[in-house]
Scaffold this motif. Structure first.
Motif, PDB file in Angstrom:
ATOM      1  N   LEU A 255      37.273 -64.183 -42.754  1.00 49.08           N
ATOM      2  CA  LEU A 255      38.605 -64.248 -42.014  1.00 49.08           C
ATOM      3  C   LEU A 255      38.662 -65.506 -40.667  1.00 49.08           C
TER       4      LEU A 255
ATOM      5  N   LEU B 162      42.172 -59.887 -36.966  1.00 51.34           N
ATOM      6  CA  LEU B 162      43.413 -59.729 -37.399  1.00 51.34           C
ATOM      7  C   LEU B 162      44.605 -60.218 -36.101  1.00 51.34           C
TER       8      LEU B 162
ATOM      9  N   TYR C 243      47.583 -63.046 -35.675  1.00 53.00           N
ATOM     10  CA  TYR C 243      48.862 -62.790 -34.906  1.00 53.00           C
ATOM     11  C   TYR C 243      48.983 -63.922 -33.912  1.00 53.00           C
TER      12      TYR C 243
ATOM     13  N   GLU D 205      36.844 -56.609 -36.518  1.00 53.88           N
ATOM     14  CA  GLU D 205      37.916 -56.646 -37.793  1.00 53.88           C
ATOM     15  C   GLU D 205      39.282 -57.043 -37.045  1.00 53.88           C
ATOM     16  N   ARG D 206      39.803 -55.952 -36.338  1.00 61.76           N
ATOM     17  CA  ARG D 206      41.074 -55.836 -35.461  1.00 61.76           C
ATOM     18  C   ARG D 206      40.989 -57.039 -34.731  1.00 61.76           C
TER      19      ARG D 206
ATOM     20  N   ASP E 109      53.669 -58.714 -37.827  1.00 57.22           N
ATOM     21  CA  ASP E 109      53.642 -57.476 -38.830  1.00 57.22           C
ATOM     22  C   ASP E 109      55.110 -57.151 -38.846  1.00 57.22           C
TER      23      ASP E 109
ATOM     24  N   PRO F  21      45.400 -52.037 -38.404  1.00 54.02           N
ATOM     25  CA  PRO F  21      45.821 -52.758 -37.431  1.00 54.02           C
ATOM     26  C   PRO F  21      45.567 -51.950 -35.990  1.00 54.02           C
TER      27      PRO F  21
ATOM     28  N   HIS G 116      41.826 -67.870 -40.942  1.00 56.54           N
ATOM     29  CA  HIS G 116      42.573 -68.322 -39.557  1.00 56.54           C
ATOM     30  C   HIS G 116      42.729 -69.914 -39.458  1.00 56.54           C
TER      31      HIS G 116
ATOM     32  N   PHE H  42      44.673 -56.297 -46.771  1.00 60.07           N
ATOM     33  CA  PHE H  42      43.946 -56.977 -45.518  1.00 60.07           C
ATOM     34  C   PHE H  42      42.667 -56.232 -45.390  1.00 60.07           C
TER      35      PHE H  42
END
Length: 255
Positions: free
Chosen positions: A123, A176, A180, A172-173, A186, A150, A127, A146
């Motif tokens: 990840l 993500l 963003y 993990e969040r 999203d 979220p 990014h 994914f």
């Protein structure tokens, strides 16, 4: 323009479903994950007959990604530049004026395992690559499976799917949210604020019938495309078909 993502969980098994859904939903672009086919067996001719050109990167039994589009894709990128990985999880291409990035994010097995560490490194590499891609392609859609829900609205039971559980863990969040922070939005959540809509249901324990699901299939749009999002949804119907994928297609419409 309608752009969709679908983890088909074996294109060899789900090809009749894909052909049926393409005819019904008529998307302009579709990102597939878990095709589970080596490139020599990809059903390119059948998809041409259905009205779609394909670019793909597959491997036998595991992983595999593809982008289908009515207009031929160009400037294809397979894998994350500079990140050595034999798993076929990433493909990007330009279709018209849009840069499409198709991701099959690592599952991670369990928090604290070696595979979980690999997921976080993966990840991080995604990014950094997307940050660079956005400089060249401001009109971008990043979509796929994914393997991260979220927030608590995206799980059937937040007490079970908590900050120490795989797919919903704090790290993990956070990864993500870093995507963003690059200026990706999203699309589904922007247009559908309510909880309880999912894109994946376990085959076991009547998961779909009981709606014990997660929303882990995402359609992210760049800042330049955000004003053009007119609709976004999850098509549950294919999950009701015989021998379905455990995922449903997620889609966004740009006007």
């Amino acid at each position: 323009m309608k752009i969709a993502s679908w983890n088909v969980n074996s294109l060899n098994v789900r090809m009749p479903h894909l052909e049926q859904w393409l005819g019904q939903a008529a998307p302009d672009i579709v990102a597939l994950q878990e095709t589970k086919l080596d490139d020599a067996r990809f059903p390119d001719d059948a998809l041409v007959a259905a009205g779609y050109r394909s670019v793909f990167a597959g491997q036998k039994t595991y992983n595999g990604v593809a982008i289908l589009s009515r207009e031929s894709a160009r400037d294809v990128q397979i894998g994350i530049p500079g990140f050595e990985d034999e798993q076929r999880r990433v493909i990007a291409a330009t279709v018209g004026e849009l840069r499409i990035v198709d991701l099959y994010v690592v599952n991670g097995q369990d928090v604290g395992t070696e595979k979980y560490g690999y997921k976080l490194r993966w990840l991080e590499a995604v990014h950094d690559w997307i940050a660079d891609e956005l400089q060249r392609h401001p009109r971008m859609v990043v979509l796929g499976d994914f393997n991260i829900a979220p927030d608590d609205r995206d799980v059937h039971d937040p007490l079970v799917w908590n900050d120490s559980h795989i797919l919903t863990s704090t790290a993990e969040r956070a990864a993500l949210r870093r995507l963003y922070d690059l200026g990706l939005h999203d699309a589904y959540r922007a247009l559908n604020p309510e909880a309880g809509d999912f894109s994946w249901w376990d085959y076991r324990q009547g998961g779909f019938r009981r709606n014990l699901g997660l929303r882990i299939d995402l359609t992210l749009v760049s800042e330049a495309l955000r004003p053009h999002c007119v609709a976004s949804g999850i098509d549950r119907e294919p999950r009701t078909w015989d021998r379905p994928s455990d995922h449903a297609p997620a889609w966004v419409e740009l006007g």
